[in-house]
Design a protein around this motif. Structure first.
Motif, PDB file in Angstrom:
ATOM      1  N   THR A 105       0.821  -1.210   0.000  1.00 44.10           N
ATOM      2  CA  THR A 105       0.000   0.000   0.000  1.00 44.10           C
ATOM      3  C   THR A 105       0.853   1.257   0.000  1.00 44.10           C
ATOM      4  OG1 THR A 105      -1.736  -1.177   1.203  1.00 44.10           O
ATOM      5  CG2 THR A 105      -1.839   1.212   1.220  1.00 44.10           C
ATOM      6  N   ARG A 146      -0.210   3.098  -5.414  1.00 45.02           N
ATOM      7  CA  ARG A 146      -1.540   3.670  -5.312  1.00 45.02           C
ATOM      8  C   ARG A 146      -2.606   2.662  -5.728  1.00 45.02           C
ATOM      9  NH1 ARG A 146      -1.672   8.074  -2.071  1.00 45.02           N
ATOM     10  NH2 ARG A 146       0.102   9.443  -2.532  1.00 45.02           N
ATOM     11  N   GLU A 203      -3.174   0.452  -2.829  1.00 40.89           N
ATOM     12  CA  GLU A 203      -3.943   1.185  -1.822  1.00 40.89           C
ATOM     13  C   GLU A 203      -5.431   1.167  -2.139  1.00 40.89           C
ATOM     14  OE1 GLU A 203      -4.163   5.642   0.237  1.00 40.89           O
ATOM     15  OE2 GLU A 203      -3.050   5.312  -1.620  1.00 40.89           O
ATOM     16  N   SER A 204      -5.772   1.378  -3.415  1.00 41.52           N
ATOM     17  CA  SER A 204      -7.184   1.382  -3.793  1.00 41.52           C
ATOM     18  C   SER A 204      -7.815   0.007  -3.656  1.00 41.52           C
ATOM     19  CB  SER A 204      -7.326   1.878  -5.237  1.00 41.52           C
ATOM     20  OG  SER A 204      -6.656   1.012  -6.138  1.00 41.52           O
ATOM     21  N   ASP A 228      -6.644  -0.861   1.034  1.00 39.14           N
ATOM     22  CA  ASP A 228      -6.795  -0.014   2.214  1.00 39.14           C
ATOM     23  C   ASP A 228      -8.234   0.104   2.697  1.00 39.14           C
ATOM     24  OD1 ASP A 228      -5.388   1.956   4.062  1.00 39.14           O
ATOM     25  OD2 ASP A 228      -6.985   3.201   3.238  1.00 39.14           O
ATOM     26  N   ARG A 229      -9.176   0.335   1.785  1.00 36.12           N
ATOM     27  CA  ARG A 229     -10.566   0.513   2.201  1.00 36.12           C
ATOM     28  C   ARG A 229     -11.096  -0.714   2.928  1.00 36.12           C
ATOM     29  NH1 ARG A 229     -12.680   5.265   2.354  1.00 36.12           N
ATOM     30  NH2 ARG A 229     -12.112   5.652   0.176  1.00 36.12           N
ATOM     31  N   ASN A 230     -10.766  -1.906   2.418  1.00 35.13           N
ATOM     32  CA  ASN A 230     -11.229  -3.139   3.059  1.00 35.13           C
ATOM     33  C   ASN A 230     -10.641  -3.311   4.452  1.00 35.13           C
ATOM     34  OD1 ASN A 230     -12.711  -4.142   0.689  1.00 35.13           O
ATOM     35  ND2 ASN A 230     -10.690  -4.341  -0.225  1.00 35.13           N
ATOM     36  N   GLN A 259      -9.611  -0.918   6.468  1.00 31.61           N
ATOM     37  CA  GLN A 259     -10.210   0.064   7.372  1.00 31.61           C
ATOM     38  C   GLN A 259     -11.599  -0.381   7.834  1.00 31.61           C
ATOM     39  OE1 GLN A 259      -8.415   2.341   8.575  1.00 31.61           O
ATOM     40  NE2 GLN A 259      -6.720   2.226   7.131  1.00 31.61           N
ATOM     41  N   ILE A 260     -12.352  -1.025   6.948  1.00 31.21           N
ATOM     42  CA  ILE A 260     -13.680  -1.525   7.328  1.00 31.21           C
ATOM     43  C   ILE A 260     -13.555  -2.635   8.365  1.00 31.21           C
ATOM     44  CG2 ILE A 260     -15.708  -2.773   6.489  1.00 31.21           C
ATOM     45  CD1 ILE A 260     -15.366  -1.262   3.835  1.00 31.21           C
TER      46      ILE A 260
END
Length: 278
Positions: free
Chosen positions: A104, A108, A111-112, A115-117, A119-120
């Motif tokens: 990450t 980039r 990261e896309s 990262d979102r997964n 954080q959830i």
């Protein structure tokens, strides 16, 4: 007529005495004074009858219980099981967090995708996910390793990403001017620059490992410190419960001291870690 030199090896006062070197306070000793005083106050309050033994037993009573459980071999057995689970879970979760953090931090696209997964999942409390873990893994050791790995991966992941992203761009530019290739730039500039943040993630992960293990061992564990606490609660053994709390505190303190020692060793070149004696 002679004059006195302004600069010299030592400056004397009007009486001719050399000023004494200013002594620094023994901060390391002071940091242990307050806990020791609290223990003494706790012991005295218990002996005076200000604190009921069934509410909070005296430190001497907890120490006697620890000695008895050590003689019978019960305490070493439970302690070993907990240490083993924490170490295996930390190794799995730390490795996963480090790899994902590096991906990450450098990409980039990664990261896309990642990262979102993360954080959830990170926002889900352990107690909320515990029933699902029991369905997936049952009450065996795999579920406990999974919970510890899950709890330790997040701080290492976040601090790895942060460390990589916060490397000084001027250092990267100097490396490129010096003719360093991409791999050499990562090895000589990025990794040393991100290392303080990564090691901070390791310290936080060590704390999270025990927090996750407390939850993991209170459900169906045949042995471990958490099992001791659950069993003591059923039989109202307050001294054993306090002993377990003290063990968690001592283990957490010991692992943090080890992590700080690792920081001092690996970051001896860093000015903020030079001479850190805490």
């Amino acid at each position: 007529m002679s004059t006195t030199a302004i600069a010299g090896p030592a400056v004397a006062d009007q009486t001719g005495a050399t000023p004494r070197k200013r002594r620094s306070l023994p901060y390391r000793t002071i940091s242990w004074v307050v806990p020791i005083l609290l223990l003494i106050a706790w012991e005295l309050a218990s002996r005076a009858g200000l604190i009921a033994s069934n509410v909070l037993p005296a430190p001497s009573s907890v120490g006697t219980t620890a000695w008895h459980l050590t003689e019978t071999g019960e305490l070493p057995r439970h302690l070993w099981e907990s240490l083993k689970r924490a170490a295996i879970g930390l190794a799995i979760g730390g490795s996963a967090g480090l790899v994902l953090g590096v991906l990450t931090g450098f990409s980039r696209l990664a990261e896309s995708l990642i990262d979102r997964n993360i954080q959830i999942i990170r926002a889900i409390p352990f107690l909320a996910i515990l029933p699902l873990v029991m369905v997936w893994f049952g009450v065996g050791e795999s579920g406990r390793y999974f919970l510890v790995a899950l709890g330790t991966s997040f701080p290492i992941y976040l601090n790895t990403v942060l460390g990589i992203r916060q490397v000084d761009p001027k250092l990267l530019e100097m490396g490129r001017v010096a003719g360093l290739g991409r791999l050499d730039l990562i090895r000589a500039v990025v990794i040393p620059g991100a290392l303080p943040s990564i090691l901070l993630g390791v310290r936080l992960a060590l704390t999270n490992a025990w927090l996750a293990l407390v939850i993991a061992e209170t459900v169906g564990a045949p042995a471990g410190i958490g099992f001791m606490a659950t069993n003591a609660r059923e039989f109202l053994q307050t001294d054993v419960i306090v002993l377990v709390i003290v063990l968690y505190a001592l283990i957490g303190l010991s692992t943090d001291l080890i992590a700080r020692g690792l920081e001092r060793r690996l970051l001896a070149w860093h000015p903020n870690y030079r001479g850190d004696k805490k």
